[in-house]
Design a protein around this motif. Structure first.
Motif, mmCIF file in Angstrom:
data_model
loop_
_atom_site.group_PDB
_atom_site.id
_atom_site.type_symbol
_atom_site.label_atom_id
_atom_site.label_comp_id
_atom_site.label_asym_id
_atom_site.label_seq_id
_atom_site.Cartn_x
_atom_site.Cartn_y
_atom_site.Cartn_z
ATOM 1 N N ILE A 10 -4.838 -4.552 14.737
ATOM 2 C CA ILE A 10 -4.835 -4.171 13.357
ATOM 3 C C ILE A 10 -4.156 -3.087 13.015
ATOM 4 C CG2 ILE A 10 -6.312 -3.616 11.466
ATOM 5 C CD1 ILE A 10 -8.431 -5.268 12.608
ATOM 6 N N ILE A 11 -3.264 -2.925 12.186
ATOM 7 C CA ILE A 11 -2.460 -1.613 11.711
ATOM 8 C C ILE A 11 -2.980 -1.103 10.385
ATOM 9 C CG2 ILE A 11 -0.230 -0.591 11.092
ATOM 10 C CD1 ILE A 11 1.055 -2.539 13.136
ATOM 11 N N TYR A 12 -3.408 -0.026 10.202
ATOM 12 C CA TYR A 12 -3.926 0.572 8.835
ATOM 13 C C TYR A 12 -2.972 1.759 8.508
ATOM 14 C CZ TYR A 12 -8.584 -1.138 9.901
ATOM 15 O OH TYR A 12 -9.456 -2.223 10.231
ATOM 16 N N ILE A 13 -2.385 1.439 7.446
ATOM 17 C CA ILE A 13 -1.317 2.423 6.889
ATOM 18 C C ILE A 13 -2.045 3.094 5.631
ATOM 19 C CG2 ILE A 13 0.829 2.410 5.677
ATOM 20 C CD1 ILE A 13 1.764 -0.138 7.226
ATOM 21 N N ASN A 14 -2.074 4.286 5.560
ATOM 22 C CA ASN A 14 -2.812 5.277 4.654
ATOM 23 C C ASN A 14 -1.313 6.030 4.058
ATOM 24 O OD1 ASN A 14 -3.764 6.819 2.847
ATOM 25 N ND2 ASN A 14 -5.408 7.830 4.336
ATOM 26 N N SER A 15 -1.157 5.687 2.865
ATOM 27 C CA SER A 15 0.304 6.187 2.250
ATOM 28 C C SER A 15 -0.127 6.921 1.153
ATOM 29 C CB SER A 15 1.189 5.240 2.096
ATOM 30 O OG SER A 15 2.248 5.548 1.567
ATOM 31 N N LYS A 77 -3.232 1.282 2.247
ATOM 32 C CA LYS A 77 -3.796 1.910 1.539
ATOM 33 C C LYS A 77 -3.243 3.064 0.860
ATOM 34 C CE LYS A 77 -8.342 4.445 1.062
ATOM 35 N NZ LYS A 77 -9.394 5.142 1.895
ATOM 36 N N GLY A 78 -3.088 3.268 -0.518
ATOM 37 C CA GLY A 78 -2.344 4.349 -1.083
ATOM 38 C C GLY A 78 -1.136 3.775 -2.140
ATOM 39 N N ILE A 79 -0.409 4.564 -2.211
ATOM 40 C CA ILE A 79 0.528 4.803 -3.461
ATOM 41 C C ILE A 79 1.616 5.481 -2.843
ATOM 42 C CG2 ILE A 79 1.624 4.869 -5.570
ATOM 43 C CD1 ILE A 79 -1.321 4.760 -6.696
ATOM 44 N N SER A 80 2.733 4.654 -2.477
ATOM 45 C CA SER A 80 3.887 5.511 -1.888
ATOM 46 C C SER A 80 5.217 4.529 -1.763
ATOM 47 C CB SER A 80 3.686 6.271 -0.710
ATOM 48 O OG SER A 80 4.881 6.834 -0.172
ATOM 49 N N ILE A 81 6.253 5.266 -1.643
ATOM 50 C CA ILE A 81 7.462 4.410 -1.573
ATOM 51 C C ILE A 81 7.741 3.710 -0.494
ATOM 52 C CG2 ILE A 81 8.682 5.726 -3.454
ATOM 53 C CD1 ILE A 81 10.028 7.399 -1.201
ATOM 54 N N GLY A 82 6.937 4.222 0.719
ATOM 55 C CA GLY A 82 7.383 3.808 2.123
ATOM 56 C C GLY A 82 6.649 2.655 2.658
ATOM 57 N N LYS A 83 5.753 2.118 1.701
ATOM 58 C CA LYS A 83 5.114 1.011 2.335
ATOM 59 C C LYS A 83 5.702 -0.447 2.679
ATOM 60 C CE LYS A 83 2.043 0.605 -1.225
ATOM 61 N NZ LYS A 83 1.092 0.496 -2.103
ATOM 62 N N THR A 101 -3.064 -6.897 3.645
ATOM 63 C CA THR A 101 -4.118 -6.748 2.617
ATOM 64 C C THR A 101 -4.133 -5.211 2.283
ATOM 65 O OG1 THR A 101 -5.603 -8.139 4.116
ATOM 66 C CG2 THR A 101 -6.591 -6.786 2.325
ATOM 67 N N ASP A 102 -4.178 -5.143 0.750
ATOM 68 C CA ASP A 102 -4.017 -4.074 -0.153
ATOM 69 C C ASP A 102 -5.563 -3.354 -0.267
ATOM 70 O OD1 ASP A 102 -3.184 -1.887 -1.286
ATOM 71 O OD2 ASP A 102 -2.576 -2.664 -2.947
ATOM 72 N N ILE A 103 -6.019 -2.425 0.518
ATOM 73 C CA ILE A 103 -7.397 -1.911 0.143
ATOM 74 C C ILE A 103 -7.223 -0.421 -0.489
ATOM 75 C CG2 ILE A 103 -8.012 -2.943 2.336
ATOM 76 C CD1 ILE A 103 -7.768 -0.264 3.824
ATOM 77 N N THR A 104 -6.246 -0.350 -1.443
ATOM 78 C CA THR A 104 -6.410 0.677 -2.349
ATOM 79 C C THR A 104 -7.552 0.888 -3.246
ATOM 80 O OG1 THR A 104 -3.983 0.810 -2.363
ATOM 81 C CG2 THR A 104 -4.850 2.081 -3.996
ATOM 82 N N PRO A 105 -8.449 1.930 -3.495
ATOM 83 C CA PRO A 105 -9.117 1.935 -4.245
ATOM 84 C C PRO A 105 -8.821 1.757 -5.736
ATOM 85 C CG PRO A 105 -9.245 3.845 -3.255
ATOM 86 C CD PRO A 105 -8.256 2.982 -2.527
#
Length: 119
Positions: A10-15, A77-83, A101-105
């Motif tokens: 699993i890869i989690y990306i927090n951007s 998770k998050g808002i950024s240009i690099g996703k 899967t987008d887990i942005t709150p």
């Protein structure tokens, strides 16, 4: 443990607006490795550029290939240009992305309104 579990991760990306952090875990959630743009030497506003995201995705993909992980689920998770750049490079490194899967709150009711002013 199933036979094919060793090839999955699993890869989690927090951007965020200031930084991008990527974590590689196994299916149980145990961290194998993590990387951020600050660790790679990017400072200040350069940490949130697409070049920093590209470097992060190349590094996390090399960790996955070294640990013999072929199939990953990606949680963003998050808002950024690099996703989008992250996903594209992970896919180009020979790792199969099974799900994204987008887990942005998201706020579902907002903050409480201020009281009406009484004169």
């Amino acid at each position: 443990m199933k036979k094919y579990d060793a090839f999955q991760g699993i890869i989690y990306i927090n951007s965020t607006f200031n930084n991008t952090i990527s974590t590689l875990t196994d299916l149980k959630g145990n961290t194998i490795s993590w990387i951020s743009s600050g660790v790679l030497g990017f400072k200040g506003p350069k940490k949130n550029t697409s070049l920093a995201s590209q470097s992060i995705s190349e590094k996390i993909s090399s960790f996955a290939v070294n640990k013999n992980i072929k199939i990953v689920d990606v949680y963003i998770k998050g808002i950024s240009i690099g996703k989008e750049v992250l996903l594209r490079i992970i896919n180009n490194c020979g790792i199969y992305i099974r799900s994204i899967t987008d887990i942005t709150p998201l706020p579902h009711n907002g903050c409480r309104k201020k009281k009406k002013r009484r004169v």
